[in-house]
Design a protein around this motif. Structure first.
Motif, PDB file in Angstrom:
ATOM      1  N   MET A 107      12.087  -5.118  -1.450  1.00 27.31           N
ATOM      2  CA  MET A 107      10.864  -4.678  -0.791  1.00 27.31           C
ATOM      3  C   MET A 107      10.214  -5.860  -0.067  1.00 27.31           C
ATOM      4  SD  MET A 107       8.645  -2.308  -0.083  1.00 27.31           S
ATOM      5  CE  MET A 107       9.112  -0.996  -1.213  1.00 27.31           C
ATOM      6  N   GLU A 108       9.808  -5.638   1.158  1.00 23.20           N
ATOM      7  CA  GLU A 108       9.101  -6.665   1.919  1.00 23.20           C
ATOM      8  C   GLU A 108       7.597  -6.426   1.817  1.00 23.20           C
ATOM      9  OE1 GLU A 108       8.938  -8.714   6.367  1.00 23.20           O
ATOM     10  OE2 GLU A 108      10.307  -7.057   5.979  1.00 23.20           O
ATOM     11  N   TYR A 109       6.846  -7.516   1.728  1.00 22.26           N
ATOM     12  CA  TYR A 109       5.391  -7.434   1.662  1.00 22.26           C
ATOM     13  C   TYR A 109       4.773  -8.269   2.783  1.00 22.26           C
ATOM     14  CZ  TYR A 109       6.352  -5.701  -3.040  1.00 22.26           C
ATOM     15  OH  TYR A 109       6.834  -4.981  -4.109  1.00 22.26           O
ATOM     16  N   GLY A 140       6.021 -13.402  -3.603  1.00 24.92           N
ATOM     17  CA  GLY A 140       6.967 -12.503  -2.951  1.00 24.92           C
ATOM     18  C   GLY A 140       6.451 -11.923  -1.648  1.00 24.92           C
ATOM     19  N   VAL A 141       5.387 -12.513  -1.088  1.00 22.67           N
ATOM     20  CA  VAL A 141       4.858 -12.066   0.201  1.00 22.67           C
ATOM     21  C   VAL A 141       5.662 -12.747   1.308  1.00 22.67           C
ATOM     22  CG1 VAL A 141       2.859 -12.059   1.741  1.00 22.67           C
ATOM     23  CG2 VAL A 141       2.553 -11.646  -0.714  1.00 22.67           C
ATOM     24  N   ASN A 142       6.325 -11.947   2.128  1.00 25.87           N
ATOM     25  CA  ASN A 142       7.237 -12.478   3.130  1.00 25.87           C
ATOM     26  C   ASN A 142       6.532 -13.006   4.372  1.00 25.87           C
ATOM     27  OD1 ASN A 142       8.314  -9.803   1.805  1.00 25.87           O
ATOM     28  ND2 ASN A 142      10.084 -11.158   2.002  1.00 25.87           N
ATOM     29  N   ARG A 143       5.450 -12.317   4.772  1.00 28.52           N
ATOM     30  CA  ARG A 143       4.735 -12.693   5.986  1.00 28.52           C
ATOM     31  C   ARG A 143       3.243 -12.435   5.760  1.00 28.52           C
ATOM     32  NH1 ARG A 143       8.658 -10.155  10.701  1.00 28.52           N
ATOM     33  NH2 ARG A 143      10.307  -9.419   9.333  1.00 28.52           N
ATOM     34  N   PHE A 144       2.411 -13.133   6.537  1.00 30.63           N
ATOM     35  CA  PHE A 144       0.979 -12.886   6.372  1.00 30.63           C
ATOM     36  C   PHE A 144       0.211 -13.203   7.648  1.00 30.63           C
ATOM     37  CE2 PHE A 144       1.882 -17.111   4.664  1.00 30.63           C
ATOM     38  CZ  PHE A 144       0.861 -17.926   5.147  1.00 30.63           C
ATOM     39  N   SER A 159      -3.205  -7.290  -5.431  1.00 32.09           N
ATOM     40  CA  SER A 159      -3.294  -6.323  -4.332  1.00 32.09           C
ATOM     41  C   SER A 159      -2.076  -5.410  -4.317  1.00 32.09           C
ATOM     42  CB  SER A 159      -3.403  -7.057  -2.990  1.00 32.09           C
ATOM     43  OG  SER A 159      -4.325  -8.119  -3.044  1.00 32.09           O
ATOM     44  N   ILE A 160      -0.903  -6.006  -4.499  1.00 32.32           N
ATOM     45  CA  ILE A 160       0.348  -5.230  -4.518  1.00 32.32           C
ATOM     46  C   ILE A 160       0.367  -4.278  -5.703  1.00 32.32           C
ATOM     47  CG2 ILE A 160       2.856  -5.411  -4.818  1.00 32.32           C
ATOM     48  CD1 ILE A 160       2.638  -8.129  -3.272  1.00 32.32           C
ATOM     49  N   GLU A 161      -0.038  -4.769  -6.857  1.00 32.12           N
ATOM     50  CA  GLU A 161      -0.055  -3.928  -8.067  1.00 32.12           C
ATOM     51  C   GLU A 161      -1.018  -2.749  -7.902  1.00 32.12           C
ATOM     52  OE1 GLU A 161      -1.065  -6.725 -11.066  1.00 32.12           O
ATOM     53  OE2 GLU A 161       0.926  -7.677 -11.089  1.00 32.12           O
ATOM     54  N   TYR A 162      -2.126  -2.985  -7.193  1.00 36.49           N
ATOM     55  CA  TYR A 162      -3.081  -1.899  -6.958  1.00 36.49           C
ATOM     56  C   TYR A 162      -2.428  -0.788  -6.130  1.00 36.49           C
ATOM     57  CZ  TYR A 162      -7.100   0.694  -5.227  1.00 36.49           C
ATOM     58  OH  TYR A 162      -7.969   1.713  -4.902  1.00 36.49           O
ATOM     59  N   VAL A 163      -1.778  -1.165  -5.034  1.00 37.15           N
ATOM     60  CA  VAL A 163      -1.113  -0.159  -4.197  1.00 37.15           C
ATOM     61  C   VAL A 163      -0.010   0.536  -4.987  1.00 37.15           C
ATOM     62  CG1 VAL A 163       0.276   0.217  -2.116  1.00 37.15           C
ATOM     63  CG2 VAL A 163      -1.664  -1.370  -2.056  1.00 37.15           C
ATOM     64  N   ASP A 164       0.727  -0.235  -5.777  1.00 37.99           N
ATOM     65  CA  ASP A 164       1.811   0.345  -6.570  1.00 37.99           C
ATOM     66  C   ASP A 164       1.292   1.374  -7.572  1.00 37.99           C
ATOM     67  OD1 ASP A 164       4.672   0.338  -7.231  1.00 37.99           O
ATOM     68  OD2 ASP A 164       4.019  -0.470  -9.163  1.00 37.99           O
ATOM     69  N   SER A 165       0.051   1.219  -8.016  1.00 35.80           N
ATOM     70  CA  SER A 165      -0.526   2.121  -9.022  1.00 35.80           C
ATOM     71  C   SER A 165      -1.123   3.392  -8.414  1.00 35.80           C
ATOM     72  CB  SER A 165      -1.621   1.401  -9.817  1.00 35.80           C
ATOM     73  OG  SER A 165      -2.782   1.195  -9.021  1.00 35.80           O
ATOM     74  N   LEU A 166      -1.180   3.469  -7.091  1.00 33.67           N
ATOM     75  CA  LEU A 166      -1.794   4.629  -6.454  1.00 33.67           C
ATOM     76  C   LEU A 166      -0.932   5.882  -6.627  1.00 33.67           C
ATOM     77  CD1 LEU A 166      -2.982   3.022  -3.083  1.00 33.67           C
ATOM     78  CD2 LEU A 166      -4.418   3.691  -5.022  1.00 33.67           C
ATOM     79  N   LYS A 217       3.767   4.097   0.096  1.00 37.29           N
ATOM     80  CA  LYS A 217       3.550   2.724  -0.371  1.00 37.29           C
ATOM     81  C   LYS A 217       4.307   1.727   0.496  1.00 37.29           C
ATOM     82  CE  LYS A 217       2.869   4.125  -5.195  1.00 37.29           C
ATOM     83  NZ  LYS A 217       3.425   4.101  -6.572  1.00 37.29           N
ATOM     84  N   GLU A 218       5.544   2.060   0.858  1.00 38.37           N
ATOM     85  CA  GLU A 218       6.346   1.142   1.673  1.00 38.37           C
ATOM     86  C   GLU A 218       5.697   0.917   3.038  1.00 38.37           C
ATOM     87  OE1 GLU A 218      10.943   0.452   3.220  1.00 38.37           O
ATOM     88  OE2 GLU A 218      10.439   2.207   2.005  1.00 38.37           O
ATOM     89  N   LYS A 219       5.114   1.973   3.596  1.00 41.73           N
ATOM     90  CA  LYS A 219       4.408   1.817   4.872  1.00 41.73           C
ATOM     91  C   LYS A 219       3.231   0.852   4.731  1.00 41.73           C
ATOM     92  CE  LYS A 219       5.561   6.328   6.869  1.00 41.73           C
ATOM     93  NZ  LYS A 219       5.028   7.645   7.305  1.00 41.73           N
ATOM     94  N   ILE A 220       2.508   0.984   3.631  1.00 41.46           N
ATOM     95  CA  ILE A 220       1.367   0.087   3.402  1.00 41.46           C
ATOM     96  C   ILE A 220       1.843  -1.346   3.163  1.00 41.46           C
ATOM     97  CG2 ILE A 220      -0.575  -0.429   1.865  1.00 41.46           C
ATOM     98  CD1 ILE A 220      -0.770   2.620   1.358  1.00 41.46           C
ATOM     99  N   TYR A 221       2.909  -1.497   2.395  1.00 38.48           N
ATOM    100  CA  TYR A 221       3.412  -2.830   2.066  1.00 38.48           C
ATOM    101  C   TYR A 221       3.856  -3.601   3.310  1.00 38.48           C
ATOM    102  CZ  TYR A 221       3.660  -1.577  -2.917  1.00 38.48           C
ATOM    103  OH  TYR A 221       3.371  -1.205  -4.211  1.00 38.48           O
ATOM    104  N   CYS A 222       4.553  -2.918   4.221  1.00 42.79           N
ATOM    105  CA  CYS A 222       5.099  -3.667   5.361  1.00 42.79           C
ATOM    106  C   CYS A 222       5.304  -2.848   6.624  1.00 42.79           C
ATOM    107  CB  CYS A 222       6.419  -4.334   4.967  1.00 42.79           C
ATOM    108  SG  CYS A 222       7.774  -3.178   4.631  1.00 42.79           S
ATOM    109  N   GLY A 223       5.697  -1.596   6.495  1.00 44.05           N
ATOM    110  CA  GLY A 223       6.107  -0.824   7.665  1.00 44.05           C
ATOM    111  C   GLY A 223       5.024  -0.708   8.729  1.00 44.05           C
ATOM    112  N   ASN A 224       3.811  -0.424   8.313  1.00 39.25           N
ATOM    113  CA  ASN A 224       2.729  -0.258   9.272  1.00 39.25           C
ATOM    114  C   ASN A 224       2.405  -1.561   9.994  1.00 39.25           C
ATOM    115  OD1 ASN A 224       2.502   2.435   8.534  1.00 39.25           O
ATOM    116  ND2 ASN A 224       0.819   2.076   7.109  1.00 39.25           N
TER     117      ASN A 224
END
Length: 269
Positions: free
Chosen positions: A1-3, A48-52, A240-247, A254-261
């Motif tokens: 998974m990319e973040y 594990g955050v690939n880009r920011f 932040s990642i754990e919060y999205v993962d818990s939704l 979730k994948e769109k939020i993590y990186c796709g968007n």
């Protein structure tokens, strides 16, 4: 998974200790990094955050030239990994020329902070600046909602932000902290569903945005308009990642939020 973390802050190494120390005292939050670019890169890799995306703020007129030059240097040096946005101060005499220069430098957007820069988001005197950004194709990331720097005066409430969005439909507005920190019921009322409004998740975990309310807002808002954000150094990106993962939403969402968007919005491969 990319973040991809769409909401981070770095400071010049000479001023980072003073700036981080002051903000830590005001907020009561222990920072996750020392605020410098090297430490931020190291901590992002650890998480594990690939880009920011780095959000820079011209807190006084006259800072624009240096901020935007450095943002360009960082974005070029770390192309595809780090994007450092530009900024202008609304009271800068040559803000229009500087916005044109920002666009010519290849920076796709700017950060404005109503609390730090002393304006309310729907003040008419800001409208020419918004119109210019829309014309240039520059998106604007706004701090939205409550801020510890100005706790008794919220400069960007959801209803006011919605007026700006509706007045400038071609302006892409990224309203940080999911549209309005601590004002999420009003975000759901006034902002969800607006096509030119984008949200990031910065500080939603720290300030405990209710997950069922978040799900309700996600169902009402364009799925491609949500970004992962931490507000690092003020929130650990892993939180932040754990919060999205818990939704209570699908893995695809979730994948769109993590990186796709973010990949699509920023034109990254």
């Amino acid at each position: 998974m990319e973040y991809i973390d769409f909401h981070t802050h770095i400071f010049p190494e000479k001023v980072a200790p003073k700036a981080i120390g002051k903000l830590a005292r005001i907020s009561g939050i222990t920072p996750f990094t020392d605020g410098t670019l090297p430490d931020t890169i190291e901590k992002m890799d650890m998480c594990g955050v690939n880009r920011f995306v780095c959000l820079n703020i011209a807190t006084a007129p006259g800072q624009e030239l240096t901020i935007n030059n450095v943002a360009t240097e960082v974005s070029k040096k770390y192309s595809g990994k780090i994007l450092s946005l530009g900024s202008v101060h609304p009271q800068c005499e040559n803000w229009e020329t500087e916005l044109e220069r920002i666009a010519s430098l290849g920076l796709p957007g700017i950060k404005l902070h109503p609390d730090y820069q002393g304006f309310v988001i729907d003040a008419p005197e800001l409208f020419p600046l918004y119109e210019k950004c829309a014309q240039l194709g520059l998106f604007i990331v706004f701090h939205a909602g409550w801020d510890c720097y100005s706790p008794d005066h919220i400069h960007a409430v959801p209803e006011a932000s919605s007026r700006v969005a509706k007045s400038f439909p071609k302006l892409k507005m990224v309203l940080a902290h999911f549209g309005g920190l601590k004002l999420w019921e009003d975000v759901n009322k006034y902002l969800t569903g607006l096509e030119n409004v984008y949200f990031d998740t910065a500080m939603c975990a720290t300030y405990q945005l209710d997950r069922q309310l978040m799900k309700k807002m996600l169902l009402r808002h364009p799925a491609e308009n949500i970004f992962l954000g931490s507000d690092c150094p003020w929130e650990d990106p892993r939180k932040s990642i754990e919060y999205v993962d818990s939704l209570p939403i699908s893995d695809d969402a979730k994948e769109k939020i993590y990186c796709g968007n973010a990949l699509s919005f920023l034109g990254w491969k």
